[in-house]
Design an enzyme around this catalytic site. Structure first.
Site, mmCIF file in Angstrom:
data_model
loop_
_atom_site.group_PDB
_atom_site.id
_atom_site.type_symbol
_atom_site.label_atom_id
_atom_site.label_comp_id
_atom_site.label_asym_id
_atom_site.label_seq_id
_atom_site.Cartn_x
_atom_site.Cartn_y
_atom_site.Cartn_z
ATOM 1 N N MET A 159 -7.803 8.027 10.256
ATOM 2 C CA MET A 159 -8.534 8.505 9.063
ATOM 3 C C MET A 159 -9.573 9.569 9.427
ATOM 4 O O MET A 159 -10.687 9.542 8.900
ATOM 5 C CB MET A 159 -9.224 7.322 8.353
ATOM 6 C CG MET A 159 -8.246 6.346 7.757
ATOM 7 S SD MET A 159 -9.046 4.859 7.101
ATOM 8 C CE MET A 159 -9.260 3.870 8.575
ATOM 9 N N ASP A 161 0.836 -1.211 0.000
ATOM 10 C CA ASP A 161 0.000 0.000 0.000
ATOM 11 C C ASP A 161 0.863 1.251 0.000
ATOM 12 O O ASP A 161 2.076 1.192 0.221
ATOM 13 C CB ASP A 161 -0.860 0.030 1.277
ATOM 14 C CG ASP A 161 -1.912 -1.055 1.255
ATOM 15 O OD1 ASP A 161 -2.249 -1.533 0.168
ATOM 16 O OD2 ASP A 161 -2.384 -1.408 2.343
ATOM 17 N N LYS A 206 -3.399 3.937 -2.846
ATOM 18 C CA LYS A 206 -4.214 5.018 -3.386
ATOM 19 C C LYS A 206 -3.315 6.053 -4.023
ATOM 20 O O LYS A 206 -2.263 6.381 -3.489
ATOM 21 C CB LYS A 206 -5.002 5.681 -2.254
ATOM 22 C CG LYS A 206 -6.079 4.791 -1.714
ATOM 23 C CD LYS A 206 -6.824 5.475 -0.606
ATOM 24 C CE LYS A 206 -7.827 4.514 -0.003
ATOM 25 N NZ LYS A 206 -8.381 4.965 1.239
HETATM 26 N N1 SAH Z 1 -3.239 -0.544 9.396
HETATM 27 C C1 SAH Z 1 -2.817 0.819 9.718
HETATM 28 C C2 SAH Z 1 -3.938 1.813 9.552
HETATM 29 C C3 SAH Z 1 -4.415 1.998 8.131
HETATM 30 S S1 SAH Z 1 -5.681 3.184 7.971
HETATM 31 C C4 SAH Z 1 -2.238 0.855 11.134
HETATM 32 O O1 SAH Z 1 -2.338 -0.147 11.866
HETATM 33 O O2 SAH Z 1 -1.661 1.870 11.501
HETATM 34 C C5 SAH Z 1 -4.771 4.623 7.500
HETATM 35 C C6 SAH Z 1 -4.669 5.599 8.634
HETATM 36 O O3 SAH Z 1 -3.673 5.196 9.566
HETATM 37 C C7 SAH Z 1 -4.237 6.993 8.244
HETATM 38 O O4 SAH Z 1 -5.302 7.766 7.712
HETATM 39 C C8 SAH Z 1 -3.774 7.546 9.571
HETATM 40 O O5 SAH Z 1 -4.866 7.886 10.403
HETATM 41 C C9 SAH Z 1 -3.101 6.320 10.173
HETATM 42 N N2 SAH Z 1 -1.642 6.298 9.958
HETATM 43 C C10 SAH Z 1 -0.935 5.333 9.355
HETATM 44 N N3 SAH Z 1 0.387 5.599 9.391
HETATM 45 C C11 SAH Z 1 0.520 6.767 10.064
HETATM 46 C C12 SAH Z 1 1.632 7.567 10.464
HETATM 47 N N4 SAH Z 1 2.891 7.229 10.171
HETATM 48 N N5 SAH Z 1 1.386 8.719 11.159
HETATM 49 C C13 SAH Z 1 0.122 9.083 11.466
HETATM 50 N N6 SAH Z 1 -0.961 8.356 11.113
HETATM 51 C C14 SAH Z 1 -0.779 7.211 10.425
#
Ligand code: SAH
Length: 261
Positions: free
Chosen positions: A185, A51, A72
């Site tokens: 998100m 992703d 995306k």
């Molecule tokens: N599976 C992922 C989440 C995916 S949904 C997890 O466990 O973290 C995508 C969301 O994750 C983003 O919109 C944001 O809210 C968060 N996210 C993922 N990586 C991030 C990062 N490095 N810093 C801040 N938010 C993050």
């Protein structure tokens, strides 16, 4: 990349076999948050299906694997969820070792459950390799304890994706628990979320942290209150990926930050 023999022995990971799919979490961005078994799998995979949230630094650890991007672009999915699961099934049937790599943890808002379900239905052998979910890494980087004795008894991980639309979770009920919430998100819907939480009785002065691109070179954060967070996010141009931390635990940042390294 190859791990030393002693680490491989310690891992006791099952062999990554041709025709198998491993659904793995790449952590929040910086490679130091990868688990050893994911580093090991990167070195052994034939194909890595990843992703947008998986950083280049992490991908650079892959060995000879073919890289397939299914994230995306410009905020819109370049390929549908059905096409992704179809691709995983095809690659496995061709006898590839398929590493399906997601940001954070595959089972936390990562659609790992749906992909595993599709693989199970098609009798494709799979494993789940957990990763550090971005909330835990971002809280650590910001010196905000996820739980704090005397201050919190639970923590909710919520998605803000559908805030305000029908079938959404009950934000007012969450407000009534008085416990902290970490919203994934939620940058686009923070105004609605803040309003619903205040309607549910959460004080307008409740501290809120917005943690953007945690652990990456683009990392930024801001501190606001429930009343001001929407305006601050806009004023300071915060955008995804970001996490919104709401609750008293955010006040611990001021206590810890001056002292932490
Ligand atoms: N599976 C992922 C989440 C995916 S949904 C997890 O466990 O973290 C995508 C969301 O994750 C983003 O919109 C944001 O809210 C968060 N996210 C993922 N990586 C991030 C990062 N490095 N810093 C801040 N938010 C993050």
């Amino acid at each position: 990349m190859h791990l030393s023999e002693s680490i491989e022995t310690l891992l006791e990971a099952p062999a990554f076999q041709p025709g198998h799919v491993w659904l793995a979490g790449a952590g929040p961005g910086h490679p130091r948050h990868l688990t050893l078994e994911v580093v090991d799998a990167l070195g052994k995979a034939d194909v890595v299906v990843h992703d947008a949230l998986v950083s280049d630094a992490v991908l650079s650890l892959a060995g000879k694997a073919e890289m397939v991007f299914v994230g995306k672009r410009g905020g819109r999915p370049s390929i549908s969820q059905e096409e992704i699961t179809g691709l995983l099934i095809d690659l496995a049937r061709k006898g590839k070792r398929v590493l399906r790599l997601k940001g954070g943890d595959p089972f936390v808002f990562g659609r790992g459950g749906e992909e595993a379900e599709a693989l199970a239905r098609e009798n494709i052998p799979f494993r789940i390799l957990p990763g550090m979910t971005s909330a835990l890494a971002a809280l650590a980087a910001a010196n905000i304890p996820a739980t704090m004795r005397g201050m919190s008894r639970a923590i909710t991980l919520a998605t803000g994706h559908a805030a305000g639309s029908s079938g959404d979770l009950d934000w007012k009920a969450l407000a009534r628990t008085g416990e902290p919430i970490v919203v994934y998100m939620g940058v686009g819907t923070i105004g609605t979320i803040a309003r619903l939480l205040m309607e549910g009785g959460m004080p307008a002065q409740t501290p809120v942290a917005v943690l953007m691109s945690a652990t990456t070179p683009q990392e930024r954060s801001l501190i606001a209150t429930l009343a001001t967070v929407e305006a601050e996010v806009e004023r300071q141009n915060f955008a995804a990926p970001a996490l919104i931390v709401i609750g008293k635990i955010v006040s611990m940042q001021a206590v810890l930050s001056g002292r932490a390294e």
